[in-house]
Motif scaffolding. Structure first.
Motif, PDB file in Angstrom:
ATOM      1  N   ILE A 219      14.029  -2.382  14.224  1.00 54.58           N
ATOM      2  CA  ILE A 219      13.159  -1.415  13.433  1.00 54.58           C
ATOM      3  C   ILE A 219      13.572  -0.055  14.176  1.00 54.58           C
ATOM      4  O   ILE A 219      13.265   0.100  15.462  1.00 54.58           O
ATOM      5  N   ILE A 220      13.500   0.928  13.094  1.00 52.27           N
ATOM      6  CA  ILE A 220      13.774   2.377  13.814  1.00 52.27           C
ATOM      7  C   ILE A 220      12.341   2.896  13.851  1.00 52.27           C
ATOM      8  O   ILE A 220      11.713   3.128  12.734  1.00 52.27           O
ATOM      9  N   LYS A 221      11.867   3.457  14.986  1.00 46.08           N
ATOM     10  CA  LYS A 221      10.645   3.992  15.169  1.00 46.08           C
ATOM     11  C   LYS A 221      10.727   5.439  15.579  1.00 46.08           C
ATOM     12  O   LYS A 221       9.943   6.007  15.231  1.00 46.08           O
ATOM     13  N   HIS A 222      12.016   5.900  15.980  1.00 43.71           N
ATOM     14  CA  HIS A 222      12.308   7.462  16.091  1.00 43.71           C
ATOM     15  C   HIS A 222      13.792   7.825  15.767  1.00 43.71           C
ATOM     16  O   HIS A 222      14.558   7.015  15.584  1.00 43.71           O
ATOM     17  N   ALA A 223      13.777   9.207  15.627  1.00 47.23           N
ATOM     18  CA  ALA A 223      15.009   9.683  15.007  1.00 47.23           C
ATOM     19  C   ALA A 223      16.095   9.309  15.757  1.00 47.23           C
ATOM     20  O   ALA A 223      17.247   9.204  15.395  1.00 47.23           O
ATOM     21  N   LYS A 224      15.735   9.241  17.235  1.00 46.48           N
ATOM     22  CA  LYS A 224      16.793   9.239  18.065  1.00 46.48           C
ATOM     23  C   LYS A 224      17.562   7.924  18.155  1.00 46.48           C
ATOM     24  O   LYS A 224      18.544   7.510  18.783  1.00 46.48           O
ATOM     25  N   ASP A 225      16.714   6.920  17.438  1.00 47.12           N
ATOM     26  CA  ASP A 225      17.371   5.511  17.231  1.00 47.12           C
ATOM     27  C   ASP A 225      18.503   5.372  16.442  1.00 47.12           C
ATOM     28  O   ASP A 225      19.107   4.435  16.346  1.00 47.12           O
TER      29      ASP A 225
ATOM     30  N   ARG B 284       0.776  -1.366   0.089  1.00 45.02           N
ATOM     31  CA  ARG B 284       0.090   0.015   0.042  1.00 45.02           C
ATOM     32  C   ARG B 284       0.692   1.089  -0.031  1.00 45.02           C
ATOM     33  O   ARG B 284       0.451   2.468   0.171  1.00 45.02           O
ATOM     34  N   GLY B 285       2.159   1.080  -0.063  1.00 44.09           N
ATOM     35  CA  GLY B 285       3.053   2.368  -0.219  1.00 44.09           C
ATOM     36  C   GLY B 285       3.991   2.718   1.205  1.00 44.09           C
ATOM     37  O   GLY B 285       4.800   3.639   1.145  1.00 44.09           O
ATOM     38  N   TYR B 286       4.023   1.845   2.070  1.00 46.17           N
ATOM     39  CA  TYR B 286       4.573   2.044   3.391  1.00 46.17           C
ATOM     40  C   TYR B 286       5.938   1.138   3.184  1.00 46.17           C
ATOM     41  O   TYR B 286       5.990   0.509   2.180  1.00 46.17           O
ATOM     42  N   SER B 287       6.937   1.644   4.202  1.00 47.05           N
ATOM     43  CA  SER B 287       7.951   0.868   4.020  1.00 47.05           C
ATOM     44  C   SER B 287       8.677   0.909   5.347  1.00 47.05           C
ATOM     45  O   SER B 287       7.999   1.621   6.453  1.00 47.05           O
ATOM     46  N   ILE B 288       9.470   0.060   5.843  1.00 47.08           N
ATOM     47  CA  ILE B 288      10.191  -0.432   7.113  1.00 47.08           C
ATOM     48  C   ILE B 288      11.681  -0.108   7.056  1.00 47.08           C
ATOM     49  O   ILE B 288      12.327  -0.734   6.227  1.00 47.08           O
ATOM     50  N   THR B 289      12.115   0.797   8.244  1.00 50.00           N
ATOM     51  CA  THR B 289      13.434   0.890   8.180  1.00 50.00           C
ATOM     52  C   THR B 289      14.078   0.175   9.341  1.00 50.00           C
ATOM     53  O   THR B 289      13.636   0.265  10.452  1.00 50.00           O
ATOM     54  N   GLN B 290      15.193  -0.458   9.033  1.00 51.93           N
ATOM     55  CA  GLN B 290      15.936  -1.226  10.323  1.00 51.93           C
ATOM     56  C   GLN B 290      17.293  -0.995  10.340  1.00 51.93           C
ATOM     57  O   GLN B 290      17.955  -0.480   9.524  1.00 51.93           O
ATOM     58  N   GLN B 291      17.848  -1.025  11.589  1.00 56.17           N
ATOM     59  CA  GLN B 291      19.181  -0.952  11.868  1.00 56.17           C
ATOM     60  C   GLN B 291      20.029  -2.125  11.290  1.00 56.17           C
ATOM     61  O   GLN B 291      19.528  -3.185  10.948  1.00 56.17           O
ATOM     62  N   GLN B 292      21.355  -2.024  11.406  1.00 53.90           N
ATOM     63  CA  GLN B 292      22.384  -3.150  10.885  1.00 53.90           C
ATOM     64  C   GLN B 292      21.824  -4.410  11.582  1.00 53.90           C
ATOM     65  O   GLN B 292      21.866  -5.689  11.171  1.00 53.90           O
TER      66      GLN B 292
ATOM     67  N   ILE C 119      21.491   2.191   7.557  1.00 51.06           N
ATOM     68  CA  ILE C 119      20.370   1.353   7.801  1.00 51.06           C
ATOM     69  C   ILE C 119      19.570   1.102   6.287  1.00 51.06           C
ATOM     70  O   ILE C 119      20.257   1.109   5.283  1.00 51.06           O
ATOM     71  N   THR C 120      18.730  -0.011   6.497  1.00 52.33           N
ATOM     72  CA  THR C 120      18.063  -0.337   5.430  1.00 52.33           C
ATOM     73  C   THR C 120      16.441  -0.383   5.529  1.00 52.33           C
ATOM     74  O   THR C 120      16.013  -0.346   6.513  1.00 52.33           O
ATOM     75  N   THR C 121      16.112   0.054   4.417  1.00 53.68           N
ATOM     76  CA  THR C 121      14.634   0.559   4.085  1.00 53.68           C
ATOM     77  C   THR C 121      14.104  -0.710   3.086  1.00 53.68           C
ATOM     78  O   THR C 121      14.499  -0.923   2.024  1.00 53.68           O
ATOM     79  N   LEU C 122      12.972  -1.501   3.922  1.00 50.72           N
ATOM     80  CA  LEU C 122      12.433  -2.402   3.027  1.00 50.72           C
ATOM     81  C   LEU C 122      11.265  -2.003   2.194  1.00 50.72           C
ATOM     82  O   LEU C 122      10.280  -1.365   3.121  1.00 50.72           O
ATOM     83  N   LEU C 123      10.999  -2.352   1.179  1.00 50.43           N
ATOM     84  CA  LEU C 123       9.938  -1.922   0.247  1.00 50.43           C
ATOM     85  C   LEU C 123       9.133  -3.209   0.033  1.00 50.43           C
ATOM     86  O   LEU C 123       9.782  -4.214   0.235  1.00 50.43           O
TER      87      LEU C 123
ATOM     88  N   ASP D 206       8.944  -4.836  -2.916  1.00 49.27           N
ATOM     89  CA  ASP D 206       9.708  -5.682  -3.786  1.00 49.27           C
ATOM     90  C   ASP D 206      10.995  -5.515  -3.696  1.00 49.27           C
ATOM     91  O   ASP D 206      11.888  -6.456  -4.478  1.00 49.27           O
ATOM     92  N   SER D 207      11.740  -4.779  -2.999  1.00 51.35           N
ATOM     93  CA  SER D 207      13.166  -4.546  -2.773  1.00 51.35           C
ATOM     94  C   SER D 207      13.563  -3.933  -1.703  1.00 51.35           C
ATOM     95  O   SER D 207      12.495  -3.643  -0.667  1.00 51.35           O
ATOM     96  N   GLU D 208      14.648  -3.521  -1.366  1.00 53.85           N
ATOM     97  CA  GLU D 208      15.132  -2.965  -0.079  1.00 53.85           C
ATOM     98  C   GLU D 208      16.317  -1.806  -0.577  1.00 53.85           C
ATOM     99  O   GLU D 208      16.955  -1.912  -1.441  1.00 53.85           O
ATOM    100  N   ILE D 209      16.366  -0.850   0.130  1.00 53.05           N
ATOM    101  CA  ILE D 209      17.438   0.095  -0.089  1.00 53.05           C
ATOM    102  C   ILE D 209      18.219   0.420   1.315  1.00 53.05           C
ATOM    103  O   ILE D 209      17.580   0.473   2.235  1.00 53.05           O
ATOM    104  N   THR D 210      19.675   0.441   1.077  1.00 56.03           N
ATOM    105  CA  THR D 210      20.637   0.864   2.140  1.00 56.03           C
ATOM    106  C   THR D 210      21.103   2.122   2.029  1.00 56.03           C
ATOM    107  O   THR D 210      21.412   2.605   0.945  1.00 56.03           O
ATOM    108  N   SER D 211      21.127   2.804   3.078  1.00 60.06           N
ATOM    109  CA  SER D 211      21.417   4.412   3.288  1.00 60.06           C
ATOM    110  C   SER D 211      22.312   4.502   4.442  1.00 60.06           C
ATOM    111  O   SER D 211      22.406   3.609   5.427  1.00 60.06           O
ATOM    112  N   LYS D 212      22.991   5.735   4.402  1.00 59.07           N
ATOM    113  CA  LYS D 212      23.834   6.169   5.469  1.00 59.07           C
ATOM    114  C   LYS D 212      23.471   7.331   6.230  1.00 59.07           C
ATOM    115  O   LYS D 212      22.985   8.332   5.387  1.00 59.07           O
ATOM    116  N   VAL D 213      23.113   7.652   7.471  1.00 58.35           N
ATOM    117  CA  VAL D 213      22.830   8.627   8.026  1.00 58.35           C
ATOM    118  C   VAL D 213      23.776   9.863   8.145  1.00 58.35           C
ATOM    119  O   VAL D 213      24.974   9.545   8.540  1.00 58.35           O
TER     120      VAL D 213
END
Length: 443
Positions: free
Chosen positions: A416-422, A404-412, A429-433, A435-442
């Motif tokens: 699961i990252i629920k707050h910015a202070k996490d 439905r367009g949502y994603s889930i962001t996880q630490q290494q 960090i890894t974002t799950l979509l 059909d795929s996932e995106i790896t990012s650096k803060v």
């Protein structure tokens, strides 16, 4: 540091050797009665057994040189009387008796009592020649103390009738066998002394076993004979039979008939006198030899304690013990190997391919049936649970949310990252979509 008492420290071997010498030197020879058990006669010729009574037991050894003189074959359960010296078997530290002689308890007890009374009376001087009265050369009246129905009385009377028919005879009948015989014999001797109607007394009976003649080994009879004012001739049994009465009497006759010849007169009275002196000499020599034998035995016992044969006997006993241990080990090893062989045979029997195939076929058939039934039940149950789980999962599945367009962001580490202070700058960090996932650096 060793003290001044270090010189008194014993080794086990020295201790056992000292104790053995102490036992052998202090105790000497002893007499012991008991029941034989655990009798053993190895090929060495020695005997090993246990002597016991109702409350205790002691180990015994009788070496080949001594047991050859035993006239019967000992058996477990037999009551015996042994003469032994106390010793100690050093290798084990066990005290034991070294038997020198053995005899059945009955005869042995009588013989022991005989020797004991003989030594007692000899010590009191009752056998001394100085106390013996001379036998009258031509007695006027002869008293006979014996059984009125015994063969001894008829033998005496026949000899007196043949040699001196005019010689008066007075018979004092008495028992000459059994428990009451000793009292009756003593009473008859006392009665003859009270009446004072004869010059010499013949006391005796015919031959028999040691038990049959035992009343003439009684202390009462011996002391009564010694106290008799009338000279007494002891005529008990045959020539080989020796009793206490023979030692204490004024003269010993080898048989009742010989006693009758001693008190009767005939043309051969000089020969009778000679026989009397010869018999008296024999008695003195026999008494002297008996005393010398006792002294010799005492000295022999002292010498024997230090004889090398005792060490050989102990070593031979140790050898017998090692032989028995070896035989026991061999027998144990054979039994153990036989048991192993039996177990191996059983194992081979159960391990036979035909047996195992038969058992496996039965097991496979049974397991196939059980597996078929279990699979049917499990599949039916699994299908039902799968349908329910699919409906439940579909309702709460995050994939549906991601679609439905949502994603889930996880630490290494997967949290699961629920707050910015996490997160903090530099974290990956890894974002799950859907059909795929995106790896990012803060940053």
């Amino acid at each position: 540091m060793f003290t001044s008492d270090s010189q008194n420290i014993f080794t086990v071997s020295r201790l056992n050797a000292e104790v053995r010498m102490l036992l052998e030197n202090e105790m000497g020879m002893i007499w012991l009665v008991g029941e034989i058990s655990n009798f053993s006669a190895p090929v060495s010729g020695h005997w090993y057994f246990t002597l016991k009574d109702s409350r205790a037991q002691v180990k015994c050894a009788m070496f080949r040189g001594n047991n050859r003189r035993v006239t019967f074959k000992p058996q477990s359960g037999q009551q015996v009387l042994i003469r032994a010296r106390l010793s100690l078997y050093e290798p084990r530290g066990d005290y034991q008796l070294i038997a020198e002689s053995m005899q059945p308890e009955g005869d042995g007890r009588l013989q022991q009592e005989f020797e004991k009374l003989k030594a007692k009376l000899a010590g009191e001087g009752l056998f001394s020649q100085s106390l013996k009265s001379p036998i009258p050369e031509h007695p006027r009246t002869v008293g006979i103390i014996t059984s009125k129905t015994g063969a001894a009385l008829f033998d005496i009377l026949n000899v007196l009738k043949r040699r001196d028919p005019s010689l008066p005879v007075i018979i004092y009948p008495t028992m000459v066998q059994g428990e009451e015989a000793s009292i009756q014999i003593a009473q008859a001797i006392g009665r003859a002394n009270e009446r004072d109607e004869c010059d010499v007394l013949i006391v005796g009976r015919g031959g028999g076993s040691l038990e049959d003649l035992w009343c003439f080994n009684n202390e009462i009879v011996a002391r009564t004979i010694a106290a008799s004012r009338i000279p007494v001739i002891s005529a008990v049994g045959h020539e080989v039979d020796i009793t206490i009465a023979d030692f204490v009497a004024d003269m010993r006759a080898p048989t009742p008939s010989a006693a009758a010849e001693l008190v009767s007169r005939d043309h051969s009275h000089k020969q009778a006198l000679f026989d009397h002196h010869r018999q008296k000499l024999f008695s003195m020599v026999r008494y002297y030899l008996s005393n010398q034998k006792i002294k010799l035995q005492t000295r022999f016992s002292i010498l024997e304690k230090h004889h090398p044969i005792h060490r050989l006997q102990r070593q031979s006993q140790h050898l017998d013990e090692l032989t028995n241990k070896l035989i026991h080990c061999i027998e144990y090893r054979i039994r153990d190997e036989q048991q192993n062989l039996h177990r191996t045979e059983q194992h081979l029997k159960f391990s036979s391919p035909l047996t195992r195939i038969h058992y496996q076929e039965q097991s496979i058939t049974l397991k196939r049936q059980c597996l078929h039934e279990a699979m049917k039940k499990h599949l039916t149950k699994s299908r039902h649970q799968l349908n329910i789980s699919m409906e439940t999962l579909d309702a709460v599945s995050p994939l549906a949310t991601l679609k439905r367009g949502y994603s889930i962001t996880q630490q290494q580490n997967g949290d699961i990252i629920k707050h910015a202070k996490d997160v903090k700058p530099g974290d990956t960090i890894t974002t799950l979509l859907s059909d795929s996932e995106i790896t990012s650096k803060v940053v």
